[in-house]
Design a protein around this motif. Sequence first.
Motif, PDB file in Angstrom:
ATOM      1  N   THR A 114     -15.088  10.057   3.366  1.00 53.21           N
ATOM      2  CA  THR A 114     -14.360   9.989   4.639  1.00 53.21           C
ATOM      3  C   THR A 114     -12.933   9.481   4.422  1.00 53.21           C
ATOM      4  O   THR A 114     -12.101   9.572   5.293  1.00 53.21           O
ATOM      5  N   LEU A 115     -12.660   8.929   3.251  1.00 57.24           N
ATOM      6  CA  LEU A 115     -11.294   8.447   2.997  1.00 57.24           C
ATOM      7  C   LEU A 115     -10.381   9.643   2.777  1.00 57.24           C
ATOM      8  O   LEU A 115     -10.776  10.622   2.161  1.00 57.24           O
ATOM      9  N   PRO A 116      -9.144   9.567   3.295  1.00 60.83           N
ATOM     10  CA  PRO A 116      -8.252  10.723   3.137  1.00 60.83           C
ATOM     11  C   PRO A 116      -7.962  10.969   1.654  1.00 60.83           C
ATOM     12  O   PRO A 116      -7.754  10.029   0.899  1.00 60.83           O
ATOM     13  N   ASP A 117      -7.971  12.243   1.263  1.00 60.50           N
ATOM     14  CA  ASP A 117      -7.665  12.543  -0.139  1.00 60.50           C
ATOM     15  C   ASP A 117      -6.193  12.944  -0.222  1.00 60.50           C
ATOM     16  O   ASP A 117      -5.829  14.073   0.060  1.00 60.50           O
ATOM     17  N   ASP A 118      -5.350  11.976  -0.553  1.00 60.95           N
ATOM     18  CA  ASP A 118      -3.920  12.257  -0.583  1.00 60.95           C
ATOM     19  C   ASP A 118      -3.468  12.525  -2.005  1.00 60.95           C
ATOM     20  O   ASP A 118      -2.812  11.692  -2.618  1.00 60.95           O
ATOM     21  N   THR A 119      -3.816  13.710  -2.504  1.00 56.54           N
ATOM     22  CA  THR A 119      -3.455  13.998  -3.904  1.00 56.54           C
ATOM     23  C   THR A 119      -1.954  13.932  -4.091  1.00 56.54           C
ATOM     24  O   THR A 119      -1.445  13.342  -5.030  1.00 56.54           O
ATOM     25  N   GLN A 120      -1.230  14.558  -3.125  1.00 51.80           N
ATOM     26  CA  GLN A 120       0.232  14.611  -3.256  1.00 51.80           C
ATOM     27  C   GLN A 120       0.818  13.194  -3.224  1.00 51.80           C
ATOM     28  O   GLN A 120       1.648  12.830  -4.045  1.00 51.80           O
ATOM     29  N   ILE A 121       0.314  12.388  -2.267  1.00 56.27           N
ATOM     30  CA  ILE A 121       0.819  11.013  -2.149  1.00 56.27           C
ATOM     31  C   ILE A 121       0.546  10.252  -3.435  1.00 56.27           C
ATOM     32  O   ILE A 121       1.420   9.575  -3.971  1.00 56.27           O
ATOM     33  N   SER A 122      -0.675  10.386  -3.981  1.00 57.49           N
ATOM     34  CA  SER A 122      -0.978   9.558  -5.146  1.00 57.49           C
ATOM     35  C   SER A 122      -0.199  10.055  -6.363  1.00 57.49           C
ATOM     36  O   SER A 122       0.165   9.280  -7.227  1.00 57.49           O
ATOM     37  N   ARG A 123       0.105  11.365  -6.409  1.00 61.33           N
ATOM     38  CA  ARG A 123       0.896  11.864  -7.529  1.00 61.33           C
ATOM     39  C   ARG A 123       2.320  11.338  -7.471  1.00 61.33           C
ATOM     40  O   ARG A 123       2.904  10.941  -8.475  1.00 61.33           O
ATOM     41  N   GLU A 124       2.896  11.330  -6.253  1.00 60.61           N
ATOM     42  CA  GLU A 124       4.266  10.819  -6.112  1.00 60.61           C
ATOM     43  C   GLU A 124       4.294   9.321  -6.375  1.00 60.61           C
ATOM     44  O   GLU A 124       5.184   8.813  -7.049  1.00 60.61           O
ATOM     45  N   GLU A 125       3.289   8.630  -5.857  1.00 56.25           N
ATOM     46  CA  GLU A 125       3.231   7.169  -6.047  1.00 56.25           C
ATOM     47  C   GLU A 125       3.245   6.860  -7.545  1.00 56.25           C
ATOM     48  O   GLU A 125       3.964   5.974  -8.006  1.00 56.25           O
ATOM     49  N   ARG A 126       2.492   7.629  -8.291  1.00 60.35           N
ATOM     50  CA  ARG A 126       2.388   7.410  -9.736  1.00 60.35           C
ATOM     51  C   ARG A 126       3.738   7.632 -10.417  1.00 60.35           C
ATOM     52  O   ARG A 126       4.173   6.831 -11.241  1.00 60.35           O
ATOM     53  N   ALA A 127       4.409   8.732 -10.060  1.00 61.49           N
ATOM     54  CA  ALA A 127       5.692   9.038 -10.712  1.00 61.49           C
ATOM     55  C   ALA A 127       6.721   7.940 -10.430  1.00 61.49           C
ATOM     56  O   ALA A 127       7.413   7.464 -11.333  1.00 61.49           O
ATOM     57  N   PHE A 128       6.800   7.502  -9.147  1.00 55.74           N
ATOM     58  CA  PHE A 128       7.796   6.486  -8.800  1.00 55.74           C
ATOM     59  C   PHE A 128       7.441   5.141  -9.437  1.00 55.74           C
ATOM     60  O   PHE A 128       8.313   4.387  -9.857  1.00 55.74           O
ATOM     61  N   ARG A 129       6.131   4.859  -9.505  1.00 54.13           N
ATOM     62  CA  ARG A 129       5.703   3.563 -10.073  1.00 54.13           C
ATOM     63  C   ARG A 129       6.093   3.486 -11.546  1.00 54.13           C
ATOM     64  O   ARG A 129       6.648   2.494 -12.007  1.00 54.13           O
ATOM     65  N   PHE A 130       5.794   4.569 -12.299  1.00 56.40           N
ATOM     66  CA  PHE A 130       6.113   4.547 -13.724  1.00 56.40           C
ATOM     67  C   PHE A 130       7.628   4.519 -13.944  1.00 56.40           C
ATOM     68  O   PHE A 130       8.118   3.890 -14.863  1.00 56.40           O
ATOM     69  N   TRP A 131       8.363   5.233 -13.075  1.00 55.07           N
ATOM     70  CA  TRP A 131       9.825   5.213 -13.202  1.00 55.07           C
ATOM     71  C   TRP A 131      10.346   3.782 -13.006  1.00 55.07           C
ATOM     72  O   TRP A 131      11.125   3.274 -13.800  1.00 55.07           O
ATOM     73  N   MET A 132       9.867   3.095 -11.946  1.00 56.31           N
ATOM     74  CA  MET A 132      10.352   1.736 -11.676  1.00 56.31           C
ATOM     75  C   MET A 132       9.947   0.781 -12.801  1.00 56.31           C
ATOM     76  O   MET A 132      10.726  -0.069 -13.216  1.00 56.31           O
ATOM     77  N   ASN A 133       8.711   0.943 -13.311  1.00 55.84           N
ATOM     78  CA  ASN A 133       8.281   0.067 -14.409  1.00 55.84           C
ATOM     79  C   ASN A 133       9.129   0.291 -15.658  1.00 55.84           C
ATOM     80  O   ASN A 133       9.325  -0.620 -16.455  1.00 55.84           O
ATOM     81  N   SER A 134       9.650   1.511 -15.824  1.00 53.65           N
ATOM     82  CA  SER A 134      10.435   1.779 -17.037  1.00 53.65           C
ATOM     83  C   SER A 134      11.799   1.104 -16.987  1.00 53.65           C
ATOM     84  O   SER A 134      12.487   1.013 -17.988  1.00 53.65           O
ATOM     85  N   LEU A 135      12.199   0.627 -15.804  1.00 54.05           N
ATOM     86  CA  LEU A 135      13.522  -0.004 -15.698  1.00 54.05           C
ATOM     87  C   LEU A 135      13.496  -1.460 -16.148  1.00 54.05           C
ATOM     88  O   LEU A 135      14.534  -2.092 -16.294  1.00 54.05           O
ATOM     89  N   GLY A 136      12.280  -2.012 -16.326  1.00 48.02           N
ATOM     90  CA  GLY A 136      12.198  -3.390 -16.817  1.00 48.02           C
ATOM     91  C   GLY A 136      12.462  -4.422 -15.748  1.00 48.02           C
ATOM     92  O   GLY A 136      13.195  -5.390 -15.950  1.00 48.02           O
ATOM     93  N   ASN A 137      11.868  -4.254 -14.561  1.00 45.45           N
ATOM     94  CA  ASN A 137      12.001  -5.286 -13.523  1.00 45.45           C
ATOM     95  C   ASN A 137      11.151  -6.497 -13.894  1.00 45.45           C
ATOM     96  O   ASN A 137      10.342  -6.433 -14.809  1.00 45.45           O
TER      97      ASN A 137
END
Length: 677
Positions: free
Chosen positions: A397-420
């Motif tokens: 019953t939980l929404p399957d947001d494939t697109q959202i989770s794919r974008e979330e992943r790309a932005f998360r890894f990009w931000m982590n690569s900046l060394g915050n």
Amino acid sequence: MVGGGGGGGGGAGYFGVLVSDPWLQNQFTQVELRGLKAHFMSMRREADNGRLSLRDLSSKMSRLKVVGENLSEEERASFIRDSYQNLDEDLDFELFLRVYLKLQAHASSRVGSTAKNSSAFLKAATTTLLHTISESEKASYVAHINNYLGEDKFLKQYLPLGASTNDLFEIAKDGVLLCKLINVAVPGTIDERAINTKRVLNPWERNENHTLCLNSAKAIGCTVVNIGTQDFIEGRRHLVLGLISQIIKIQLLADLNLKKTPQLVELVDDSKDVEELMSLPPEKILLRWMNFQLKKAGYKRTVTNFSTDVKDGEAYAHLLNVLAPEHSNPSTLSVKDPFERAKLILEHADRMGCKRYLTARDIVEGSPNLNLAFVAHIFQHRNGLSTQAKQISFLETLPDDTQISREERAFRFWMNSLGNSTYIDNVFEDLRNGWVLLETLDKVSPGIVNWKIASRPPIKMPFRKVENCNQVVKIGKQLKFSLVNVAGNDIVQGNKKLILAYLWQLMRFNILQLLKNLRFHSHGKEITDADILEWANSRVRSSGGQSHMDSFKDKSLSDGIFFLELLSSVQPRAVNWSLVTKGQTDEEKKMNASYIISIARKLGCSIFLLLEDITEVNQKMILTLTASIMYWFLKQPVEERPSGASDSENGSQSETISNSTMDDTASESSIDENGTR
């Protein structure tokens, strides 16, 4: 961008700063040398007639970490006076490094109550000490590598590695082992056709493997801010081991999410808790699971870490008894000596068929990395959760947001690569206090954040989070992001659509800035999406390619041929055309997409897309891929570019294209104009 490891755009060209004295070279990592070199050059530029002497140093070093923060200008001046006779001696880079090391040691001897920033100091000062590595961690990772890569067609001639030798660091110098280990952790990350595998690699091929490895490690969530290809080639043990440790941890924690292990819903009571569980980082889910099982076993304490809380072995004894009672040994809990108990625990794990990631000594000493590996492996091997249909159906019953989770992943890894300062496990949760967003903005556009009005975590007062996020929105508007009806509070509330829309515009702004800075003759003119599109088409045309891209959502891009021709036009050696498919069936398209991503990373592009982003033509990710290739190309010295490669803007043509090809996505991905969400 000193030591940034390459922002969202192309990977930092990992070229080493070399110093003639090997001892001096070994006192610094490559990233530190690059940073210090940049600092030295700017001091020299600012100096009268471009000459720097020892006398000038004390006033010019205030911006340097440690030396600048913990010593006043007078203290630096008197120390230099005491240490050197001739203060008017010309200062070259090597002498500057020696003075810097001496001042750093002087600062560290005085540190204690007087240090303004002792944690930053400790981080910075460790580089000058001899780096020690944990032999037990090395032994554990060597066993893991022998186990998972022992049958690899290419590597089996070198394996098994010896646990007590330096084999691991020697074999890492070629880069093949680390690339293959990344694929064990996250299968399919690197297209093996892109790895240079020969018995003897030349320095160029080694460097390509290391670049591919570092850019791929970033793309699976490793932090590689302070590692350069030079560090592998020199076999810097603590850096190589640190990266291996991160890759293995990602592999062992891979099943700790509801997609892979839906039975984890057993840990929560209702749907509200499931949302929370889904946003936890994998280590936290592992602790949750461990405590859930311990409660069944009647264990009274709560385990909150993988170090001090498991040292006495009692938690392990209860955990294994509840997961595999048939193998338990009653004396495990009755023995008094923790070391003896640890030995019995490992025997119990052996009988269950678990691998040993640690020794009895590591348990007693509370080694956090190895205890985490051990528990994660037990979870993978036998999690003791039931597979009740009611719980699994509840997940559907939980929404399957494939697109959202794919974008979330790309932005998360990009931000982590900046060394915050904080590692992000989930952008919807971890950005809500605004701090990491402010740090990212400051990295992308230095000086834009007003830190005086920002609050640093941990933040107790909710309104302080709102203030941080208000500043995030205000800066976004300053940078011309499309933020209709968006307020700071939307970020605090974790509004997914809005956070993704903001991050997309931030990532896009970052790459456009990087390109603008490289195009010295852009006369301050902003780079537009149309310029990138025109550049890519003209490169492919000028090198005799047949394909063309109409826009970043051109469906014909799905076969990958355009990008292979583009990569081949910027680096003729890059593509081995005998490995390319026609891109007609879905399978062929996937093979081409996988090859494109690995070749771009191997060149030095720091990109965070998945092969589906190419085969499905995800407009945003196609733009970042094209821009990253352009950024990499423009960074190459003109004389090294392929012949016929000009950096022309083809002004007249791109002017006729609307200057905002991409504005439709900027608004489409954020909010429609009337502000509905």
